[in-house]
Design a protein around this motif. Structure first.
Motif, PDB file in Angstrom:
ATOM      1  N   LEU A 199       0.860  -1.185   0.000  1.00  8.50           N
ATOM      2  CA  LEU A 199       0.000   0.000   0.000  1.00  8.50           C
ATOM      3  C   LEU A 199       0.891   1.228   0.000  1.00  8.50           C
ATOM      4  CD1 LEU A 199      -2.743   1.574   0.672  1.00  8.50           C
ATOM      5  CD2 LEU A 199      -2.067   1.293   3.063  1.00  8.50           C
ATOM      6  N   TYR A 200       0.590   2.190  -0.883  1.00  6.03           N
ATOM      7  CA  TYR A 200       1.294   3.473  -0.864  1.00  6.03           C
ATOM      8  C   TYR A 200       0.277   4.555  -0.575  1.00  6.03           C
ATOM      9  CZ  TYR A 200       4.310   7.372  -2.193  1.00  6.03           C
ATOM     10  OH  TYR A 200       5.059   8.548  -2.180  1.00  6.03           O
ATOM     11  N   MET A 201       0.414   5.189   0.587  1.00  3.95           N
ATOM     12  CA  MET A 201      -0.551   6.205   1.014  1.00  3.95           C
ATOM     13  C   MET A 201       0.127   7.167   1.982  1.00  3.95           C
ATOM     14  SD  MET A 201      -4.304   5.536   2.789  1.00  3.95           S
ATOM     15  CE  MET A 201      -5.032   4.833   1.310  1.00  3.95           C
ATOM     16  N   ASP A 202      -0.198   8.426   1.847  1.00  5.17           N
ATOM     17  CA  ASP A 202       0.347   9.461   2.734  1.00  5.17           C
ATOM     18  C   ASP A 202       1.874   9.443   2.757  1.00  5.17           C
ATOM     19  OD1 ASP A 202      -2.288  10.136   3.392  1.00  5.17           O
ATOM     20  OD2 ASP A 202      -2.332   8.698   5.046  1.00  5.17           O
ATOM     21  N   PRO A 247      -7.264   8.362  12.453  1.00  3.22           N
ATOM     22  CA  PRO A 247      -7.966   9.420  13.200  1.00  3.22           C
ATOM     23  C   PRO A 247      -7.455  10.811  12.826  1.00  3.22           C
ATOM     24  CG  PRO A 247      -6.459   8.216  14.637  1.00  3.22           C
ATOM     25  CD  PRO A 247      -6.316   7.613  13.287  1.00  3.22           C
ATOM     26  N   THR A 248      -7.834  11.253  11.639  1.00  6.27           N
ATOM     27  CA  THR A 248      -7.284  12.480  11.067  1.00  6.27           C
ATOM     28  C   THR A 248      -7.829  13.757  11.706  1.00  6.27           C
ATOM     29  OG1 THR A 248      -8.990  12.229   9.358  1.00  6.27           O
ATOM     30  CG2 THR A 248      -6.777  11.477   8.809  1.00  6.27           C
ATOM     31  N   GLU A 260     -11.745   9.665   9.949  1.00  7.68           N
ATOM     32  CA  GLU A 260     -12.839  10.393  10.600  1.00  7.68           C
ATOM     33  C   GLU A 260     -13.419  11.463   9.672  1.00  7.68           C
ATOM     34  OE1 GLU A 260     -11.251  10.375  15.213  1.00  7.68           O
ATOM     35  OE2 GLU A 260     -10.314  11.725  13.758  1.00  7.68           O
ATOM     36  N   LEU A 261     -14.734  11.600   9.694  1.00  6.98           N
ATOM     37  CA  LEU A 261     -15.415  12.652   8.952  1.00  6.98           C
ATOM     38  C   LEU A 261     -16.667  13.042   9.739  1.00  6.98           C
ATOM     39  CD1 LEU A 261     -15.316  14.301   6.280  1.00  6.98           C
ATOM     40  CD2 LEU A 261     -16.854  12.582   5.306  1.00  6.98           C
ATOM     41  N   PRO A 262     -16.487  13.805  10.838  1.00  7.72           N
ATOM     42  CA  PRO A 262     -17.626  14.142  11.705  1.00  7.72           C
ATOM     43  C   PRO A 262     -18.689  14.958  10.978  1.00  7.72           C
ATOM     44  CG  PRO A 262     -15.526  14.693  12.750  1.00  7.72           C
ATOM     45  CD  PRO A 262     -15.233  14.404  11.315  1.00  7.72           C
TER      46      PRO A 262
END
Length: 263
Positions: free
Chosen positions: A113-116, A141-142, A248-250
């Motif tokens: 996986l390649y991410m961030d 948990p961004t 997270e996307l509150p």
């Protein structure tokens, strides 16, 4: 008349195979002269990724924000017994992954996986079993920037009595790391009897502080909704094997989550 380059590549491979047979060397491929290389995984960046083995480059870059499965072969020359595989960003040249491949190790399979900006190993999902659901999670948990390990508590929520029933949990999972797989039986979410009361049933996945039943949002400004605050999950009544990466996307003060990858 133009001949497709891919066709020429396949034809070359076939001729190479026939030539090896004509040599009378039955073990040509098994000796590792021709090294099969398979790359699988997910490129979660916005960059195309080039794959190069020695000076040979894979024809098609790994596309951004996409899963990939690419296979090719490298032929060792003479006394050569090892070669370097390099994955890099096409635009910037940044090295994503570097791996030495040894002839003696045989066919190569790399799942990553390649991410961030990071490349990490991608776990293999369990095979789908009749009547079973298998789950692997990575939690990012961004928003809260939560840093402690969590448990993914998988279970049923009986709506009318407002009761959560745990089935299984993935324990002590650090943020931005994959959990070990957990497996549970499929189940119906049709209305059913619960202690003499007919009630709706929902499939939910709670995120708790590791080793507890305390929701990880406890002590933050965010609330947990019994039904809508759940980690991503598949259909409860269908056998499946799933890997999820989510963040997270509150919605206001109510915690919600967005799926970045579902496989």
């Amino acid at each position: 008349m133009k001949i497709n380059k891919i066709y020429l590549g396949c034809l070359s491979m076939m001729l190479l195979a026939l030539a090896s047979c004509k040599k009378g060397d039955q073990n040509f491929f098994y000796k590792g002269d021709l090294l099969p290389i398979t790359l699988t995984g997910f490129n979660g960046s916005s960059e195309e990724l080039n794959v190069k083995v020695d000076t040979f480059k894979f024809a098609v870059p790994l596309q951004p924000n996409s899963s990939f499965v690419q296979s090719n072969s490298y032929e060792f020359r003479g006394t050569e017994d090892r070669v370097k595989l390099l994955v890099s960003e096409k635009k910037t040249g940044k090295v994503v992954m570097e791996r030495e491949l040894k002839k003696e190790d045989g066919p190569v399979k790399i799942n990553f996986l390649y991410m961030d900006g990071k490349a990490i190993a991608m776990p293999a999902k369990p095979a789908i079993e009749d009547g079973k659901i298998s789950l692997i999670y990575m939690f990012q948990p961004t928003v809260t920037k939560y840093t402690e390990p969590v448990d993914f508590v998988v279970g049923k929520y009986y709506v009318t009595p407002q009761v959560f029933e745990e089935i299984v949990r993935a324990k002590n999972v650090k943020p931005n790391e994959f959990s070990t797989p957990v497996t549970l039986p499929t189940f119906s979410v049709a209305r059913q009897d619960y202690n003499g009361v007919m009630t709706s049933v929902s499939f939910v996945v709670r995120i708790c502080k590791a080793g507890t039943n305390t929701l990880y949002t406890d002590g933050t400004t965010y609330t947990w909704n019994a039904l809508s605050s759940t980690a991503p999950k598949p259909a409860a009544s269908v056998a499946s094997s799933k890997l999820y990466i989510f963040s997270e996307l509150p919605s206001g003060n109510s915690m919600r989550f967005a799926t970045r990858l579902e496989q």
